[in-house]
Scaffold this motif. Structure first.
Motif, PDB file in Angstrom:
ATOM      1  N   ASP A  82       0.918  -1.077   0.016  1.00 39.51           N
ATOM      2  CA  ASP A  82      -0.031  -0.280   0.076  1.00 39.51           C
ATOM      3  C   ASP A  82       0.897   1.201  -0.098  1.00 39.51           C
ATOM      4  O   ASP A  82       0.348   2.528  -0.003  1.00 39.51           O
ATOM      5  CB  ASP A  82      -1.132   0.120   1.180  1.00 39.51           C
ATOM      6  CG  ASP A  82      -0.129   0.074   2.419  1.00 39.51           C
ATOM      7  OD1 ASP A  82       1.155  -0.235   2.554  1.00 39.51           O
ATOM      8  OD2 ASP A  82      -0.766   0.480   3.583  1.00 39.51           O
ATOM      9  N   ASP A  83       2.111   1.107  -0.170  1.00 41.23           N
ATOM     10  CA  ASP A  83       2.961   2.551  -0.104  1.00 41.23           C
ATOM     11  C   ASP A  83       4.270   2.111  -1.009  1.00 41.23           C
ATOM     12  O   ASP A  83       5.342   1.807  -0.643  1.00 41.23           O
ATOM     13  CB  ASP A  83       3.517   2.536   1.324  1.00 41.23           C
ATOM     14  CG  ASP A  83       4.260   3.760   1.665  1.00 41.23           C
ATOM     15  OD1 ASP A  83       4.244   4.549   0.695  1.00 41.23           O
ATOM     16  OD2 ASP A  83       4.739   3.937   2.803  1.00 41.23           O
ATOM     17  N   CYS A  85       5.904   3.884  -5.056  1.00 41.89           N
ATOM     18  CA  CYS A  85       5.905   4.988  -6.068  1.00 41.89           C
ATOM     19  C   CYS A  85       6.462   4.294  -7.416  1.00 41.89           C
ATOM     20  O   CYS A  85       7.165   3.348  -7.576  1.00 41.89           O
ATOM     21  CB  CYS A  85       6.921   6.000  -5.725  1.00 41.89           C
ATOM     22  SG  CYS A  85       6.593   6.569  -3.983  1.00 41.89           S
ATOM     23  N   CYS A 107       3.068   8.502  -6.195  1.00 45.39           N
ATOM     24  CA  CYS A 107       3.152   7.446  -5.037  1.00 45.39           C
ATOM     25  C   CYS A 107       1.574   7.017  -4.495  1.00 45.39           C
ATOM     26  O   CYS A 107       0.799   7.714  -5.085  1.00 45.39           O
ATOM     27  CB  CYS A 107       3.794   7.817  -3.841  1.00 45.39           C
ATOM     28  SG  CYS A 107       5.757   8.308  -4.257  1.00 45.39           S
ATOM     29  N   THR A 108       1.571   6.069  -3.926  1.00 45.35           N
ATOM     30  CA  THR A 108       0.093   5.622  -3.378  1.00 45.35           C
ATOM     31  C   THR A 108      -0.114   6.122  -1.903  1.00 45.35           C
ATOM     32  O   THR A 108      -1.345   5.818  -1.748  1.00 45.35           O
ATOM     33  CB  THR A 108       0.361   4.158  -3.240  1.00 45.35           C
ATOM     34  OG1 THR A 108       1.309   3.786  -2.071  1.00 45.35           O
ATOM     35  CG2 THR A 108       0.393   3.348  -4.758  1.00 45.35           C
ATOM     36  N   LYS A 109       0.607   6.731  -1.503  1.00 47.60           N
ATOM     37  CA  LYS A 109       0.401   7.315  -0.172  1.00 47.60           C
ATOM     38  C   LYS A 109       0.906   8.792  -0.053  1.00 47.60           C
ATOM     39  O   LYS A 109       1.949   9.219  -0.512  1.00 47.60           O
ATOM     40  CB  LYS A 109       0.800   6.608   1.134  1.00 47.60           C
ATOM     41  CG  LYS A 109      -0.147   5.558   1.615  1.00 47.60           C
ATOM     42  CD  LYS A 109       0.757   5.025   2.850  1.00 47.60           C
ATOM     43  CE  LYS A 109      -0.240   3.884   3.588  1.00 47.60           C
ATOM     44  NZ  LYS A 109       0.604   3.299   4.562  1.00 47.60           N
ATOM     45  N   PRO A 110      -0.027   9.743   0.681  1.00 46.85           N
ATOM     46  CA  PRO A 110       0.602  11.171   0.878  1.00 46.85           C
ATOM     47  C   PRO A 110       1.548  10.940   1.914  1.00 46.85           C
ATOM     48  O   PRO A 110       1.728  10.158   2.556  1.00 46.85           O
ATOM     49  CB  PRO A 110      -0.617  11.794   1.525  1.00 46.85           C
ATOM     50  CG  PRO A 110      -1.514  10.777   1.937  1.00 46.85           C
ATOM     51  CD  PRO A 110      -1.225   9.758   1.093  1.00 46.85           C
ATOM     52  N   HIS A 112       4.987  11.528   1.245  1.00 51.42           N
ATOM     53  CA  HIS A 112       6.465  11.521   0.642  1.00 51.42           C
ATOM     54  C   HIS A 112       6.847  13.025  -0.639  1.00 51.42           C
ATOM     55  O   HIS A 112       7.846  13.020  -0.673  1.00 51.42           O
ATOM     56  CB  HIS A 112       6.352  10.351  -0.303  1.00 51.42           C
ATOM     57  CG  HIS A 112       6.170   9.164   0.298  1.00 51.42           C
ATOM     58  ND1 HIS A 112       7.008   8.795   1.565  1.00 51.42           N
ATOM     59  CD2 HIS A 112       5.333   8.038   0.000  1.00 51.42           C
ATOM     60  CE1 HIS A 112       6.641   7.441   1.753  1.00 51.42           C
ATOM     61  NE2 HIS A 112       5.640   7.137   0.960  1.00 51.42           N
ATOM     62  N   LEU A 116       0.414  12.059  -6.563  1.00 50.81           N
ATOM     63  CA  LEU A 116      -0.378  10.746  -6.093  1.00 50.81           C
ATOM     64  C   LEU A 116      -0.775  10.079  -7.175  1.00 50.81           C
ATOM     65  O   LEU A 116      -1.325  10.738  -8.228  1.00 50.81           O
ATOM     66  CB  LEU A 116      -1.406  10.891  -5.038  1.00 50.81           C
ATOM     67  CG  LEU A 116      -0.856  11.700  -3.587  1.00 50.81           C
ATOM     68  CD1 LEU A 116      -1.884  11.955  -2.907  1.00 50.81           C
ATOM     69  CD2 LEU A 116       0.092  10.791  -2.938  1.00 50.81           C
ATOM     70  N   PHE A 295      -5.711   1.322  -0.969  1.00 52.19           N
ATOM     71  CA  PHE A 295      -5.268   2.856  -1.761  1.00 52.19           C
ATOM     72  C   PHE A 295      -6.375   3.825  -1.248  1.00 52.19           C
ATOM     73  O   PHE A 295      -6.704   4.539  -2.044  1.00 52.19           O
ATOM     74  CB  PHE A 295      -5.296   2.568  -3.287  1.00 52.19           C
ATOM     75  CG  PHE A 295      -4.007   1.487  -3.288  1.00 52.19           C
ATOM     76  CD1 PHE A 295      -2.801   1.461  -3.018  1.00 52.19           C
ATOM     77  CD2 PHE A 295      -4.669   0.645  -4.159  1.00 52.19           C
ATOM     78  CE1 PHE A 295      -1.978   0.751  -3.364  1.00 52.19           C
ATOM     79  CE2 PHE A 295      -3.606  -0.454  -4.554  1.00 52.19           C
ATOM     80  CZ  PHE A 295      -2.360  -0.290  -4.300  1.00 52.19           C
ATOM     81  N   ALA A 297      -6.172   6.370   0.415  1.00 52.54           N
ATOM     82  CA  ALA A 297      -5.809   7.833   0.389  1.00 52.54           C
ATOM     83  C   ALA A 297      -5.918   8.227  -1.096  1.00 52.54           C
ATOM     84  O   ALA A 297      -5.847   9.464  -1.209  1.00 52.54           O
ATOM     85  CB  ALA A 297      -4.288   7.783   0.781  1.00 52.54           C
ATOM     86  N   LEU A 298      -6.071   7.425  -2.173  1.00 56.57           N
ATOM     87  CA  LEU A 298      -6.214   7.844  -3.289  1.00 56.57           C
ATOM     88  C   LEU A 298      -7.636   8.127  -3.930  1.00 56.57           C
ATOM     89  O   LEU A 298      -7.871   8.614  -5.267  1.00 56.57           O
ATOM     90  CB  LEU A 298      -5.549   6.823  -4.250  1.00 56.57           C
ATOM     91  CG  LEU A 298      -4.141   6.544  -4.163  1.00 56.57           C
ATOM     92  CD1 LEU A 298      -3.661   5.472  -5.096  1.00 56.57           C
ATOM     93  CD2 LEU A 298      -3.244   7.434  -4.177  1.00 56.57           C
TER      94      LEU A 298
END
Length: 376
Positions: A82-83, A85, A107-110, A112, A116, A295, A297-298
Motif C-alpha cells: 500500500d506504499d 511509488c 506514489c500511493t500514499k501522501p 512523500h 499521488l 489505496f 488515500a487515493l
C-alpha cells in the motif's frame, strides 16, 4: 534514435560504444551517491548541467510544500503493497522513451512530497518480499499517470548509458529492511522499474546483500518484466506475498549447465526469439487485500484530464523554483509485466483482461517482438 544513444553507440544495448565526447559522464555516477533520509538529501542530486543531457528536471528535497499533482519530486519509495511509488511522466500523452530521464515520482500514499497515483489507476498489485529484494508487480491504466495508451514503455534505473540515471538524479528509499521501524529508511542503490503496456514492475534490492546489483540488473532493458522480475501477479488481484529469490536476470540453466543470456544490440533489429523462459520463483503466505482499503488515500485523487488541476508546480520551500526540463533521455526500453504464468503481460495485446493473463511461450516471443517496436 535519440542523440545520447547515437553518441554512446548503443552502450546500453550491449554494443561496443564509440569513445564518447568529453563532458558525457558525471564526476560521480548516480549509483555511487549516498544520502541519509531525510536530512542528508540535497535539493538536486545531479548538479552537472553542463553535460550532454542537461540539467536534472526536478528536485530531491520533497515535503508537504511539494506534494501536489504537478510536483517535480524525484525521490521515490518502495515500502509495501500500500506504499510504493512509480516513475512516470510529467505531462499527459508522454512516451517513456522520450522522457525517461525526466520522470517524477507518483506514489500511493501522501507524506512523500510527490504526486499521488490517481484513483482507479491500479488494476492489480502483487507485493513480494524475498531474502534479497522486494518488488511490486502491477496492472494499471497508464493514461492516468500521463503515458500514452499505446506506449509499450521502457525501463528506469540508477545507471543509464551516461551513469546519471533514468531519471537523472532519481533517488529511491525503502523501509523494508528496517526491522519494523516505518520511519527508518535505507537508500536503495540498485533498483529497476519497467512500465508500459498497462503494466509495471519495480524491484529494489537490499544494499546490505552482496548480490544487489545482480538481482536488480539493468542491462536487460529490452526484455521487460517477464525476464527481469518473473512473477505470478494477476490482473484484478491485490496481494502481499513472501517468496524465494529469482535467478539473476539473464541467467538460466540448460541441460544442467548454467548459461548467461547476452542481449543483442539494437542495431541488429528486433529480438524475435529467446533461448529460455525465466523461472518464476515460488511464493508463499500470500494475503489478499481490497484495493479500496489499500489505496484509500487515493479516493479523491483525479487523473490529469479528469479534472482541471488547482495547484501549480511546487518546489521545496528552501529550494529554487522547479522548472520543466527538455526531452533528453537515452533510447526507449521495453517493458512487459509478469502474468499468472510469469510470461509477458500484454504479449500480443496492449490490453489486460480481468483475472490472470494466461500467455503461452509463443505469445511470450511475440511480447519480445512488441518490445522491439518502441526501440527508437
Amino acid at each position: 534514435m535519440l542523440a545520447l544513444s547515437l553518441i554512446l553507440g548503443g552502450l546500453a544495448g550491449g554494443a561496443v560504444a564509440q569513445d564518447p565526447p568529453k563532458g558525457t559522464f558525471p564526476a560521480t555516477p548516480l549509483a555511487q551517491k549516498h544520502f541519509a533520509y531525510p536530512t542528508g538529501i540535497p535539493y538536486k542530486v545531479d548538479t552537472e548541467d553542463n553535460l550532454i543531457r542537461g540539467a536534472q528536471t526536478g528536485f530531491n528535497i520533497c515535503n508537504s510544500t511539494t506534494e501536489n499533482q504537478k510536483s517535480l519530486c524525484q525521490t521515490s519509495f518502495v515500502n509495501s503493497a500500500d506504499d510504493f511509488c512509480l516513475w512516470a511522466p510529467i505531462d499527459p500523452g508522454s512516451v517513456v522513451g522520450d522522457i525517461e530521464g525526466e520522470m517524477v515520482a507518483w506514489c500511493t500514499k501522501p507524506g512523500h512530497g510527490t504526486r499521488l497515483i490517481p484513483k482507479d489507476t491500479l488494476k492489480g498489485v502483487q507485493f513480494m518480499r524475498t531474502p534479497d529484494y522486494v518488488q511490486v508487480i502491477g496492472f494499471i491504466d497508464q493514461t492516468k499517470i500521463n503515458l500514452k495508451s499505446d506506449d509499450f514503455g521502457g525501463e528506469m534505473d540508477p545507471h543509464g548509458a551516461d551513469l546519471r540515471g533514468n531519471p537523472l538524479g532519481g533517488l529511491v528509499y525503502s523501509n523494508a529492511w528496517s526491522g519494523g521501524n516505518a520511519n527508518q529508511y535505507t537508500q536503495v542503490i540498485e533498483w529497476h522499474n519497467f512500465i508500459g503496456s498497462n503494466a509495471f514492475c519495480i524491484k529494489v534490492c537490499d544494499p546490505s546483500k552482496p548480490n544487489a546489483a545482480h538481482f536488480c540488473e539493468h542491462i536487460y532493458d529490452r526484455i521487460g518484466c517477464a525476464y527481469n522480475a518473473p512473477n505470478n501477479a494477476q490482473n484484478g488481484i491485490f496481494e502481499s506475498c513472501e517468496g524465494e529469490n529469482q535467478d539473476f536476470p539473464g541467467v538460466y540453466v540448460e541441460n544442467g549447465v548454467t548459461m548467461t543470456y547476452t542481449q543483442p544490440p539494437e542495431s541488429l533489429g528486433p529480438i524475435s526469439t529467446m533461448p529460455y523462459v525465466a523461472r518464476v520463483p515460488a511464493s508463499s503466505n500470500c494475503v489478499k487485500h481490497s484495493s479500496e482499503t489499500l489505496f484509500a488515500a487515493l479516493a479523491s485523487v483525479t487523473a490529469p484530464g479528469d479534472a482541471k488541476p488547482t495547484s501549480s508546480p511546487a518546489a521545496p520551500t528552501s529550494g529554487a523554483p522547479a522548472g520543466s526540463g527538455s526531452s533528453s533521455s537515452g533510447s526507449a526500453k521495453p517493458t512487459s509485466s509478469g502474468s499468472s504464468t510469469g510470461t509477458a503481460a500484454g504479449a500480443g495485446s496492449t490490453g489486460n483482461s480481468a483475472g490472470a493473463l494466461m500467455v503461452s511461450g509463443t505469445a511470450t516471443v511475440f511480447g519480445v517482438i512488441f518490445s522491439a517496436l518502441f526501440l527508437s
